[in-house]
Scaffold this motif. Structure first.
Motif, PDB file in Angstrom:
ATOM      1  N   SER A  35       0.848  -1.187   0.000  1.00 52.39           N
ATOM      2  CA  SER A  35       0.000   0.000   0.000  1.00 52.39           C
ATOM      3  C   SER A  35       0.887   1.242   0.000  1.00 52.39           C
ATOM      4  O   SER A  35       2.069   1.185   0.334  1.00 52.39           O
ATOM      5  N   ALA A  36       0.328   2.365  -0.364  1.00 54.89           N
ATOM      6  CA  ALA A  36       1.087   3.618  -0.397  1.00 54.89           C
ATOM      7  C   ALA A  36       1.644   3.943   0.985  1.00 54.89           C
ATOM      8  O   ALA A  36       2.751   4.460   1.106  1.00 54.89           O
ATOM      9  N   ASP A  37       0.905   3.616   2.050  1.00 55.64           N
ATOM     10  CA  ASP A  37       1.378   3.880   3.407  1.00 55.64           C
ATOM     11  C   ASP A  37       2.642   3.085   3.710  1.00 55.64           C
ATOM     12  O   ASP A  37       3.584   3.610   4.295  1.00 55.64           O
ATOM     13  N   ARG A  42       8.585   2.969   4.382  1.00 56.75           N
ATOM     14  CA  ARG A  42       9.908   2.444   4.026  1.00 56.75           C
ATOM     15  C   ARG A  42      10.809   3.528   3.452  1.00 56.75           C
ATOM     16  O   ARG A  42      11.989   3.590   3.748  1.00 56.75           O
ATOM     17  N   GLN A  43      10.234   4.429   2.644  1.00 64.20           N
ATOM     18  CA  GLN A  43      11.022   5.510   2.060  1.00 64.20           C
ATOM     19  C   GLN A  43      11.510   6.473   3.138  1.00 64.20           C
ATOM     20  O   GLN A  43      12.651   6.916   3.112  1.00 64.20           O
ATOM     21  N   LYS A  44      10.649   6.804   4.094  1.00 63.55           N
ATOM     22  CA  LYS A  44      11.053   7.692   5.189  1.00 63.55           C
ATOM     23  C   LYS A  44      12.165   7.059   6.013  1.00 63.55           C
ATOM     24  O   LYS A  44      13.131   7.725   6.395  1.00 63.55           O
ATOM     25  N   ALA A  45      12.054   5.770   6.288  1.00 65.21           N
ATOM     26  CA  ALA A  45      13.080   5.075   7.056  1.00 65.21           C
ATOM     27  C   ALA A  45      14.399   5.042   6.284  1.00 65.21           C
ATOM     28  O   ALA A  45      15.470   5.243   6.864  1.00 65.21           O
ATOM     29  N   ALA A  46      14.333   4.819   4.974  1.00 66.43           N
ATOM     30  CA  ALA A  46      15.548   4.792   4.149  1.00 66.43           C
ATOM     31  C   ALA A  46      16.213   6.167   4.130  1.00 66.43           C
ATOM     32  O   ALA A  46      17.440   6.277   4.222  1.00 66.43           O
TER      33      ALA A  46
END
Length: 74
Positions: A35-37, A42-46
């Motif tokens: 899902s987009a969430d 994952r992108q924020k954590a990366a």
């Protein structure tokens, strides 16, 4: 055929809710797209890991510059 939603957690498929599934049932497992969430998380954590890694970096990172500026000359 009946469909139930589930999550994969800690190596197991966990049905959401409390579906009545007969013991010994054959099951077709379909993995859905993230899902987009989940992708956003994952992108924020990366990005947070990336920021931590470059804190002590004194040299430019050519690949990073190329991606940020979409292959424009830097």
């Amino acid at each position: 055929m009946q469909a139930y939603r589930a999550r994969y957690e800690r190596g197991r498929v966990v049905p959401l809710g409390n579906p009545s599934i007969p013991e010994g049932s054959d099951i077709i497992l379909t993995i859905l797209e993230d899902s987009a969430d989940n992708v956003c998380h994952r992108q924020k954590a990366a990005l947070a890991r990336f920021r931590e890694e470059i804190q002590g970096c004194d040299e430019p990172v050519p690949d990073f510059e190329r991606v940020i500026f979409k292959d424009a000359e830097v």
